[in-house]
Design an enzyme around this catalytic site. Structure first.
Site, PDB file in Angstrom:
ATOM      1  CB  ALA A  17      -0.930   0.001   1.216  1.00 24.42           C
ATOM      2  CB  SER A  19       4.508   3.243  -3.886  1.00 25.66           C
ATOM      3  OG  SER A  19       4.848   1.898  -4.168  1.00 25.66           O
ATOM      4  CB  SER A 139       0.834  -8.296 -14.941  1.00 23.28           C
ATOM      5  OG  SER A 139       1.364  -7.640 -16.077  1.00 23.28           O
ATOM      6  CE1 TYR A 152       5.693  -7.677 -12.426  1.00 24.58           C
ATOM      7  CE2 TYR A 152       4.880  -7.913 -14.671  1.00 24.58           C
ATOM      8  CZ  TYR A 152       4.739  -7.412 -13.390  1.00 24.58           C
ATOM      9  OH  TYR A 152       3.627  -6.658 -13.070  1.00 24.58           O
TER      10      TYR A 152
END
Length: 247
Positions: A17, A19, A139, A152
């Site tokens: 939380a 950023s 993502s 990633y």
């Protein structure tokens, strides 16, 4: 008529939380009436975000989710939850031939393992109430390959697969589990990945809506998934891409 999109009366934990997307989700949830529990590693940044929250009853708990000790302490201090949003994560750009063991461990430990182990700890401690909602920030990278993004992308793909299994296990308690899969979102994370502002400015014009997403774009979708308006939605991965098919 009650507002089905309201989070009034709900207590929501937001990881990562301090950023970017996590910050935006925390602020949006508080504005929709939730009591938000912020967690992250950076106390100074969490303090700044905590001061931006609306309403009363919010909390701030500093924790490193890759630390078993910190996770135990965090779970022990948490109230009963009506929602969890998993935002903690890191990016990495590295050609496959350059990947070392420590690179895999770093990304997978933060983007995947920490989420899985915190979720297990929350369930064992019975901190998640019936009819709650769990949201993972995944993502589009999981299904849209790009050079240098292998580890990633793999971490987010693993997270999606895990979330779909979790949705089945928690369905008898009416706990919903969904993923948000954004394309490029304008945060510090993509700049740390080695892209310049000039790169970003040119690339976002390839998106049909002619811009990258903002943390607030993701936050508003998270609010929907946390709210009663999405009560028949679980096991889903929602693409949020500005119309783009690729990252």
């Amino acid at each position: 008529m009650d507002n089905p999109f309201s989070l009034q009366g709900k207590t929501i934990l937001v990881t990562g939380a301090s950023s970017g997307i996590g910050r935006a989700i925390s602020i949006a949830c508080s504005r929709m009436g939730a009591k938000v529990v912020l967690t992250g590693r950076n106390k100074e940044r969490l303090n700044s975000i905590f001061d931006s929250l609306s309403g009363n009853g919010c909390q701030m708990l500093v924790a490193d989710l890759t630390s078993d000790e910190d996770v135990r302490a965090l779970v022990g201090q948490l109230p009963l939850l009506d929602g969890v949003v998993y935002c903690a994560g890191i990016g990495q750009r590295l050609p496959c031939k350059m990947v070392m063991s420590q690179d895999v461990d770093e990304v997978m430990n933060i983007n995947f393992k920490s989420n899985v182990l915190l979720q297990a700890a929350l369930l064992k401690a019975k901190k998640i109430q019936k009819s709650s909602s769990i949201v993972f920030i995944a993502s589009r990278a999981a299904s849209s390959p790009s050079i240098g993004n292998a580890i990633y992308s793999a971490s987010k793909g693993a997270l999606i697969s895990y979330a779909r299994c979790l949705a089945l296990e928690l369905a008898p308690r009416l706990i919903r589990v969904n993923c948000i899969c954004p394309a490029m979102v304008a945060t510090d994370l993509i700049l740390k990945g080695g892209l310049t502002m000039e790169d970003l400015g040119a690339a976002q014009l390839q998106y049909p809506l002619k811009r990258y997403g903002t943390p607030e774009d993701v936050a508003y979708l998270a609010v929907y998934l946390l709210s009663d308006a999405s009560a028949w939605m679980t096991g889903s991965c929602v693409d949020l891409t500005g119309g783009a098919n690729e990252l």
